[in-house]
Design an enzyme around this catalytic site. Structure first.
Site: not given
Length: 111
Positions: A97, A99
């Site tokens: 993922h 940020h």
């Protein structure tokens, strides 16, 4: 699979979804480190950058362009994009993922 992001992607647990398409979902971080802290997650489960395959390089491009799109929608003039890689690199959830942090940022190196 007991991955929290996979459960969010499959709508088995709730999340505050900012954006979603066929390949990606973006949610607000539940422990934000900035005024705007969004996690951009590929729907394909990949553990981390270390396990990313050459055939999946389009996924990284998609994550970055999704971040750019969300930042524009949020009217961010500047922002940070951060990948944490593996536990020693600060990655808490073992699902790749990105940020997206904007506005006042607490401590961008402690994400």
């Amino acid at each position: 699979m007991n991955c929290v992001f996979c459960k969010i992607i499959n709508k088995k647990i709730p999340a505050n979804i900012v954006y979603e398409d066929k390949k990606t979902i973006a949610i607000y971080d539940i422990k934000p480190k900035a005024e705007i802290h969004i996690l951009i997650i590929p729907k394909k489960h990949i553990k981390s950058i270390i396990t990313l395959k050459e055939k999946d390089k389009e996924i990284i491009t998609n994550l970055i362009f999704t971040a750019k799109k969300i930042a524009k929608e949020k009217k961010l003039k500047g922002y940070k994009l951060i990948f944490n890689v593996e536990k020693k690199g600060g990655q808490i959830i073992s699902h790749l993922h990105l940020h997206l942090l904007g506005g006042k940022i607490e401590n961008p190196l402690n994400i």
